[in-house]
Design an enzyme around this catalytic site. Structure first.
Site, PDB file in Angstrom:
ATOM      1  CG  HIS A 277     -81.755  10.420 -27.328  1.00  0.00           C
ATOM      2  ND1 HIS A 277     -82.021  11.738 -27.621  1.00  0.00           N
ATOM      3  CD2 HIS A 277     -81.045   9.935 -28.375  1.00  0.00           C
ATOM      4  CE1 HIS A 277     -81.492  12.052 -28.783  1.00  0.00           C
ATOM      5  NE2 HIS A 277     -80.892  10.974 -29.270  1.00  0.00           N
TER       6      HIS A 277
ATOM      7  CG  HIS B 109     -98.403  -2.273 -31.486  1.00  0.00           C
ATOM      8  ND1 HIS B 109     -99.109  -3.311 -32.058  1.00  0.00           N
ATOM      9  CD2 HIS B 109     -97.208  -2.813 -31.115  1.00  0.00           C
ATOM     10  CE1 HIS B 109     -98.378  -4.409 -32.033  1.00  0.00           C
ATOM     11  NE2 HIS B 109     -97.211  -4.125 -31.476  1.00  0.00           N
TER      12      HIS B 109
END
Length: 207
Positions: free
Chosen positions: A134, A143
């Site tokens: 979150h 990446h």
């Protein structure tokens, strides 16, 4: 998520192993593949049964496209030239909350999870089974490798790699151009350009 995958033909920029992954995910997400641009003979074009359209310098970005190169430096060069008007590829097995945002050109792989109110910048790779918790914020061309986990409210700067199976504790800030080694546990902020390894992670020179 802010909008669904676009249903259209897609060109892959890059023809190596990552292109195979992105290409198959794109087909499962409802795209057709228009072809591949790559500087060398493209194994992805052959295995995906599509045409090699030319080199990376020949790219026609007028249609749908996504960068399918795994190397972040090579990706950055393409981004500089073509910008961010790229398609997202979201594997049907990815879990992306409605409140999360994925930037243009982002790939979200199978079994990855992007949780509530996370913001992922353009041209990111959220690889297989990676977890973005979150309220994380990722800048462009990041990446997050297979199995890596970012705890809540982690910040990751552009051009950084979070290696396979790495763990980043909640609230940690990762700078730009950072390499986090496979299996690391990152418990404190990491400055721009650093390479970190180990448990807990320690700096090992520059990326």
């Amino acid at each position: 998520m802010d909008e669904p995958n676009e249903q259209r033909a897609l060109t892959l920029i890059g023809g190596g192993g990552h292109a195979l992954v992105v290409g198959e995910a794109a087909r499962r997400a409802g795209f057709s593949l228009a072809g591949v641009y790559d500087d060398d003979a493209s194994p992805a074009a052959l295995r995906l049964g599509v045409t090699r359209l030319g080199s990376l310098n020949d790219v026609d970005a007028s249609g749908g496209w996504i960068i399918a190169l795994g190397n972040l430096a090579a990706r950055a060069k393409v981004i500089e030239r073509l910008g961010s008007d790229a398609a997202r590829v979201i594997h049907p097995g990815a879990s992306v909350e409605a409140s999360a945002t994925l930037g243009a050109g982002t790939y979200a792989g199978p079994r990855c999870v992007v949780h509530s109110f996370a913001v992922v910048g353009a041209h990111a790779i959220i690889n297989t089974a990676a977890v973005i918790e979150h309220e994380c914020e990722l800048e462009s061309n990041v990446h997050v490798a297979p199995g890596a986990v970012l705890g809540g409210r982690v910040r990751v700067g552009s051009g950084s790699l979070v290696g396979i199976g790495a763990r980043v504790l909640p609230g940690v800030r990762i700078g730009r151009g950072v390499v986090i080694g496979a299996g690391c546990v990152v418990i404190r902020d990491v400055p721009d350009g650093a390479r970190v390894v180990g448990v807990p992670a320690r700096e090992l020179g520059k990326a």
